[in-house]
Design a protein around this motif. Structure first.
Motif, PDB file in Angstrom:
ATOM      1  N   MET A   1       0.837  -1.202   0.000  1.00 14.69           N
ATOM      2  CA  MET A   1       0.000   0.000   0.000  1.00 14.69           C
ATOM      3  C   MET A   1       0.874   1.255   0.000  1.00 14.69           C
ATOM      4  O   MET A   1       0.594   2.224  -0.705  1.00 14.69           O
ATOM      5  CB  MET A   1      -0.940   0.020   1.217  1.00 14.69           C
ATOM      6  CG  MET A   1      -2.024  -1.046   1.222  1.00 14.69           C
ATOM      7  SD  MET A   1      -2.858  -1.308  -0.338  1.00 14.69           S
ATOM      8  CE  MET A   1      -3.962   0.066  -0.395  1.00 14.69           C
ATOM      9  N   GLY A   2       1.956   1.213   0.791  1.00 14.37           N
ATOM     10  CA  GLY A   2       2.860   2.358   0.864  1.00 14.37           C
ATOM     11  C   GLY A   2       3.458   2.678  -0.502  1.00 14.37           C
ATOM     12  O   GLY A   2       3.462   3.835  -0.942  1.00 14.37           O
ATOM     13  N   ILE A   3       3.929   1.632  -1.178  1.00 14.66           N
ATOM     14  CA  ILE A   3       4.543   1.845  -2.495  1.00 14.66           C
ATOM     15  C   ILE A   3       3.521   2.419  -3.462  1.00 14.66           C
ATOM     16  O   ILE A   3       3.811   3.336  -4.224  1.00 14.66           O
ATOM     17  CB  ILE A   3       5.116   0.512  -3.032  1.00 14.66           C
ATOM     18  CG1 ILE A   3       6.308   0.108  -2.177  1.00 14.66           C
ATOM     19  CG2 ILE A   3       5.524   0.649  -4.490  1.00 14.66           C
ATOM     20  CD1 ILE A   3       6.865  -1.258  -2.503  1.00 14.66           C
ATOM     21  N   ILE A   4       2.308   1.889  -3.389  1.00 17.01           N
ATOM     22  CA  ILE A   4       1.277   2.383  -4.299  1.00 17.01           C
ATOM     23  C   ILE A   4       1.038   3.876  -4.074  1.00 17.01           C
ATOM     24  O   ILE A   4       1.010   4.662  -5.030  1.00 17.01           O
ATOM     25  CB  ILE A   4      -0.035   1.595  -4.105  1.00 17.01           C
ATOM     26  CG1 ILE A   4       0.147   0.199  -4.655  1.00 17.01           C
ATOM     27  CG2 ILE A   4      -1.196   2.304  -4.779  1.00 17.01           C
ATOM     28  CD1 ILE A   4      -1.040  -0.679  -4.499  1.00 17.01           C
ATOM     29  N   PHE A   5       0.907   4.259  -2.822  1.00 15.98           N
ATOM     30  CA  PHE A   5       0.652   5.677  -2.552  1.00 15.98           C
ATOM     31  C   PHE A   5       1.850   6.530  -2.962  1.00 15.98           C
ATOM     32  O   PHE A   5       1.688   7.590  -3.550  1.00 15.98           O
ATOM     33  CB  PHE A   5       0.322   5.887  -1.067  1.00 15.98           C
ATOM     34  CG  PHE A   5      -1.095   5.537  -0.752  1.00 15.98           C
ATOM     35  CD1 PHE A   5      -2.095   6.500  -0.887  1.00 15.98           C
ATOM     36  CD2 PHE A   5      -1.464   4.270  -0.364  1.00 15.98           C
ATOM     37  CE1 PHE A   5      -3.412   6.180  -0.622  1.00 15.98           C
ATOM     38  CE2 PHE A   5      -2.776   3.953  -0.112  1.00 15.98           C
ATOM     39  CZ  PHE A   5      -3.755   4.905  -0.240  1.00 15.98           C
ATOM     40  N   PHE A   6       3.034   6.011  -2.670  1.00 19.87           N
ATOM     41  CA  PHE A   6       4.236   6.771  -3.008  1.00 19.87           C
ATOM     42  C   PHE A   6       4.314   6.987  -4.519  1.00 19.87           C
ATOM     43  O   PHE A   6       4.489   8.112  -5.003  1.00 19.87           O
ATOM     44  CB  PHE A   6       5.466   6.016  -2.505  1.00 19.87           C
ATOM     45  CG  PHE A   6       6.753   6.685  -2.866  1.00 19.87           C
ATOM     46  CD1 PHE A   6       7.139   7.846  -2.221  1.00 19.87           C
ATOM     47  CD2 PHE A   6       7.575   6.146  -3.850  1.00 19.87           C
ATOM     48  CE1 PHE A   6       8.331   8.472  -2.558  1.00 19.87           C
ATOM     49  CE2 PHE A   6       8.761   6.768  -4.182  1.00 19.87           C
ATOM     50  CZ  PHE A   6       9.145   7.933  -3.541  1.00 19.87           C
ATOM     51  N   LEU A   7       4.147   5.900  -5.263  1.00 24.33           N
ATOM     52  CA  LEU A   7       4.247   6.019  -6.718  1.00 24.33           C
ATOM     53  C   LEU A   7       3.160   6.937  -7.255  1.00 24.33           C
ATOM     54  O   LEU A   7       3.384   7.738  -8.155  1.00 24.33           O
ATOM     55  CB  LEU A   7       4.132   4.644  -7.376  1.00 24.33           C
ATOM     56  CG  LEU A   7       5.330   3.726  -7.196  1.00 24.33           C
ATOM     57  CD1 LEU A   7       5.110   2.406  -7.916  1.00 24.33           C
ATOM     58  CD2 LEU A   7       6.594   4.395  -7.726  1.00 24.33           C
ATOM     59  N   THR A   8       1.964   6.818  -6.700  1.00 23.77           N
ATOM     60  CA  THR A   8       0.866   7.622  -7.222  1.00 23.77           C
ATOM     61  C   THR A   8       1.093   9.104  -6.957  1.00 23.77           C
ATOM     62  O   THR A   8       0.927   9.930  -7.840  1.00 23.77           O
ATOM     63  CB  THR A   8      -0.460   7.193  -6.568  1.00 23.77           C
ATOM     64  OG1 THR A   8      -0.591   5.788  -6.709  1.00 23.77           O
ATOM     65  CG2 THR A   8      -1.629   7.867  -7.233  1.00 23.77           C
ATOM     66  N   PHE A   9       1.460   9.414  -5.729  1.00 22.15           N
ATOM     67  CA  PHE A   9       1.486  10.835  -5.367  1.00 22.15           C
ATOM     68  C   PHE A   9       2.826  11.498  -5.607  1.00 22.15           C
ATOM     69  O   PHE A   9       2.901  12.690  -5.845  1.00 22.15           O
ATOM     70  CB  PHE A   9       1.105  11.008  -3.898  1.00 22.15           C
ATOM     71  CG  PHE A   9      -0.239  10.458  -3.622  1.00 22.15           C
ATOM     72  CD1 PHE A   9      -1.267  10.668  -4.522  1.00 22.15           C
ATOM     73  CD2 PHE A   9      -0.496   9.706  -2.494  1.00 22.15           C
ATOM     74  CE1 PHE A   9      -2.515  10.147  -4.300  1.00 22.15           C
ATOM     75  CE2 PHE A   9      -1.743   9.177  -2.266  1.00 22.15           C
ATOM     76  CZ  PHE A   9      -2.756   9.397  -3.172  1.00 22.15           C
ATOM     77  N   ASN A  10       3.905  10.737  -5.505  1.00 20.73           N
ATOM     78  CA  ASN A  10       5.206  11.395  -5.602  1.00 20.73           C
ATOM     79  C   ASN A  10       5.930  11.133  -6.900  1.00 20.73           C
ATOM     80  O   ASN A  10       6.774  11.912  -7.292  1.00 20.73           O
ATOM     81  CB  ASN A  10       6.097  10.945  -4.438  1.00 20.73           C
ATOM     82  CG  ASN A  10       5.951  11.877  -3.268  1.00 20.73           C
ATOM     83  OD1 ASN A  10       5.011  12.667  -3.243  1.00 20.73           O
ATOM     84  ND2 ASN A  10       6.856  11.800  -2.328  1.00 20.73           N
ATOM     85  N   VAL A  11       5.622  10.015  -7.553  1.00 18.03           N
ATOM     86  CA  VAL A  11       6.413   9.698  -8.733  1.00 18.03           C
ATOM     87  C   VAL A  11       5.575   9.777 -10.008  1.00 18.03           C
ATOM     88  O   VAL A  11       5.445  10.845 -10.602  1.00 18.03           O
ATOM     89  CB  VAL A  11       7.089   8.318  -8.580  1.00 18.03           C
ATOM     90  CG1 VAL A  11       8.068   8.085  -9.706  1.00 18.03           C
ATOM     91  CG2 VAL A  11       7.803   8.238  -7.238  1.00 18.03           C
TER      92      VAL A  11
END
Ligand code: GDP
Ligand code: MG
Length: 781
Positions: A412-422
């Motif tokens: 879940m963390g990676i998903i949010f990171f990729l969505t919002f930051n990358v």
């Protein structure tokens, strides 16, 4: 001993099935009947539920339910014996010329009669994939039990006079969850001209259980034996000619996802429906089966109720077995006399006595006995399939005792990171630049062309600022859906349900609730609909009421807008903080509901764990396209209208004169009435109040309205303190879901609950925002 006491890796043979009512029937329908061998595969990381394997498929059960199932441990030697008995000769398998053709009696239905088909099958057997192949539609396919929750219709390509309905997946014709009832009622009441029964060939024993009940419906049936690619790919095969002869209906091996055999399936389906060729055989009980007690009982009851069943239009054989099982809906529909009811009871009791099993178990056992006969005659089981070996390996980590939760959190963390930051953020910047450049070009052109000032203001300050600002969020929304659909298609979400069940049960929910809740991070509308897969009304209601706490993608623009303006340094932190806050408050509310409104226990958690599958590119692309289309449609309809209305109301006063200062505009006056409510939150500015109200139409329009009212971000930083901005973020996180979501809640739970959600969410939002702004003031922000 009970199943609960059986150690991991050991196998037991079921001796008795406890429990009562629908739950017990569900156990039986899932194949847990006396005599079945069950192997304990593993426990969820939190020790509950347990994963077991029977008839070659994997099920999840809660420990409480496992304790109701009596087993006798069996030794490996006993099982060896059975295994060799199963091995049978070669069959040619997929593509075999096996066909079933008693030609029609020459009395087809009239040309203009629409041939209606019901597409019926177990959950996750490939119904939607097949439906899309048959009709050319683009319904969403998912690798989770119960993705299709609404029925969908469409005509078969090349046969305009047909209509196929994709029904929710069911395991049996006994209604267990509300969607099972939908499917059963469709077949019973709407009387389709034909049934296309889709059977997952990799899991044929479990799937044929439903087939046997469909054959009793007295409606033409064709069996589509799906996933034959996986069966043959792993060295298995099915003797199509023999299975057709044994079932008495056409059986067509297909692979829905590879579009193999579908043309032949269509040909057969249209033929049997056109000529109304009913199944040749409905009588699966046998005189030789355990002394024939069940056989005698079914036939006796069949004759007993024949007149009643015919009178109310129920298929006789089906009504007979349901009456014996004690299906109250069917019994009351039959409207039996007192005498007949007593006779029914006596006949059933005698059968129980002779057979040594209670009536429900005896009927289920009769069905599985026939299925075993069919399978041993026609099915060469594949070696343990590559897919299931792979699934087991993957599961060692993804549902492993120590790895499951950390992996879930990481994912879940990676998903949010990729969505919002990358990915999402990068695409968004690109789009923003593009829109900005376009706006400048048009603006300059209008100025140099000497276009009327009001019109220019409408186009630039209204439409471009408003709709443009929303459009730039398209990438983030699509990226988020992309990841959610990967999770779902791969089969991971089913594991999450398994892992999280114990935790969710503490809140009074079940593991299955995790699906609607996760989908809620995408959009509340499909999330509310996905809750239909929950078998209990109570779980369903509670899950629906909790989805608004899962922050949907439409709120992202609001967060991004304010975070950029006020907390640019803590972008990811604030975003994640908001999501977590939503979840935490949701948990608190769940506790409250559990204590006050929804007392009682969650219902059993019996779920199949599908094999992991590679999400298909086509499928994911289709979904993304749908979501993007939805978003664009919304941007150019609701949001466009909203921005124009807002622009109009803030440009003119009540005399329709253009105002110098928008403080005197109509909008300012109207919103002025509500401003006092928001003043304690530090949000006592009419422009902010207006934008929040417009968010009821669609959350994205909060930002578009702000853009129209404030111009750029600079304007807003002058009006709000950081504490007020924080309180606004919290308010937007929690307040009423948008109109579309409220409408879907109304569809599921009724008007009262919809109103309740609106009022309740606003109350919570207001309180939480007040708390935030008070804390902010104390900290001196
Ligand atoms: P439904 O729940 O019955 O509607 O099933 P879906 O159509 O959503 O399909 C469930 C899963 O099975 C998806 O991951 C599909 O990609 C997969 N699937 C469907 N048909 C086939 C097939 O013929 N072969 C294989 N290997 N996979 C399939
Ligand atoms: Mg489906």
């Amino acid at each position: 001993m009970t199943l609960k006491d059986l150690p991991v890796g050991n196998t037991g043979s079921v001796t008795a099935v406890g429990g009562e009512g629908a739950t017990r029937q569900h156990f039986l329908d899932m194949g847990i009947i006396p005599g079945t061998e069950i192997t304990v595969v593993k426990y969820a990381p939190m020790g509950d539920p347990v994963e077991v394997c029977l008839h070659g498929y994997e099920l999840t059960l809660r420990l409480d339910d496992a304790a109701k199932i009596e087993v006798k441990e069996t030794s490996a030697a006993d099982r060896k014996k059975q295994h060799t008995a199963e091995a049978i000769s070669e069959h040619t398998g997929l593509g075999e010329g096996g066909r079933f053709h008693p030609k029609g009696s020459g009395d087809p239905l009239p040309e203009n009669e629409i041939l209606t088909f019901a597409l019926v099958g177990n959950q996750n057997s490939g119904k939607t994939t097949l439906f899309n192949q048959l009709t050319g539609a683009r319904q969403h396919v998912g690798n989770f039990p119960g993705v299709t929750v609404d029925r969908k219709d469409g005509a078969i390509i090349g046969h305009p006079n047909t209509s196929v309905t994709d029904l929710p997946g069911i395991y049996s014709m006994s209604p267990y969850s509300s969607e099972e009832l939908v499917s059963r009622n469709f077949v019973l009441n709407e009387k389709p001209k034909g049934i296309i029964n889709i059977v997952d060939a990799t899991n044929i024993e479990r799937n044929l259980y439903l087939t046997m009940q469909l054959l009793e419906m007295d409606i033409p049936v064709v069996v589509a034996l799906n996933m034959m690619d996986e069966v043959t790919g792993n060295g298995g095969s099915v003797d199509i000619n023999t299975i057709e002869a044994m079932l008495g209906v056409p059986v067509i091996p297909i692979s829905a996802s590879k579009n193999q055999g579908v043309a032949e399936l269509i040909e057969h389906a249209v033929h049997v429906a056109k000529y109304q060729e009913k199944p040749l055989r409905q009588d699966f009980c046998s005189e030789e089966d355990n002394g024939g007690a069940v056989h005698r009982c079914i036939h006796a009851v069949r004759h007993l109720i024949e007149d009643h069943a015919t009178a109310v239009g129920l298929p006789v054989r089906f009504a007979a077995s349901k009456a014996i099982e004690g299906d109250n809906l069917i019994i009351s529909q039959l409207d039996l006399d007192e005498n007949e009811k007593e006779t029914l009871d006596h006949i059933s009791m005698q059968m129980e006595k002779e057979r040594g099993l209670d009536r429900s178990a005896a009927i289920a056992d009769m069905r599985f006995a026939f299925i075993m006969k069919v399978c041993s005659a026609c099915v060469k089981k594949p070696e343990e399939s590559k897919e299931s070996v792979r699934s087991r390996k993957i599961d060692r980590f993804l549902t492993g005792k120590y790895t499951a939760l950390p992996i879930f959190i990481c994912v879940m963390g990676i998903i949010f990171f990729l969505t919002f930051n990358v990915i999402g953020a990068w695409l968004q910047e690109l789009l923003e630049k593009g829109i900005g450049a376009l706006t400048d070009v048009i603006n300059n052109a209008m100025i140099s062309g000497g276009v009327n000032e009001v019109l220019r203001s409408l186009v630039i300050n209204g439409i471009f600022e408003g709709v443009g600002s929303v459009l730039s969020f398209l990438p983030i929304v699509v990226t988020m859906f992309f990841f959610l659909s990967l999770l779902e298609d791969s089969g991971y979400i089913a594991r999450v349900a398994f892992v999280m069940d114990k935790l969710l049960r503490k809140l009074g929910l079940s593991g299955r609730s995790i699906v609607p809740l996760l989908i809620g991070f995408g959009c509340t509308v499909p999330a509310v609909m996905a809750s239909r897969t929950l078998p209990s009304e109570r779980d369903r209601k509670m899950t629906i009421l909790l989805t608004p706490f899962m922050s949907c993608t439409a709120k992202l623009p609001i967060y991004a807008f304010f975070v950029d303006a006020f907390f640019p340094k803590y972008k990811a932190l604030v975003m994640i903080g908001l999501y977590v806050l939503g979840i935490l408050i949701g948990i608190l509310v769940a506790f409250l509901y559990k204590k006050i409104m929804f007392k009682g226990e969650a219902v059993p958690f019996v779920m199949e764990l599908p094999n992991y599958r590679m999400p298909s590119v086509k499928n994911v692309a289709q979904l993304l396209w749908e979501k993007a289309k939805d978003f664009l449609q919304k941007a150019f309809s609701i949001i466009l209208v909203a921005t124009v209305v807002v622009w109009f109301l803030q440009t003119f006063d009540f005399h329709f004169n253009i105002v110098e200062n928008s403080q005197n505009s109509m909008l300012a006056v109207i919103s002025g009435f509500i401003v006092p409510v928001f003043a304690p939150l530090g949000l006592g500015d009419w422009r902010i109040v207006t934008s929040l109200i417009s968010g009821f139409m669609a959350k994205e329009s909060v930002v578009s309205t702000l853009e129209v009212l404030f111009g750029a971000q600079g304007g807003i930083s002058a009006v709000l303190s950081s504490a007020a901005a924080a309180s606004l973020l919290v308010f937007s996180l929690l307040y009423t879901p948008c109109v579309a979501a409220v409408a879907s809640i109304r569809r599921e739970l009724g008007f009262k609950w919809a109103v309740y959600v609106v009022v309740w969410q606003c109350l919570i939002a207001w309180t939480a925002a007040l708390a935030v702004s008070l804390i902010g003031m104390l900290l001196g922000a």
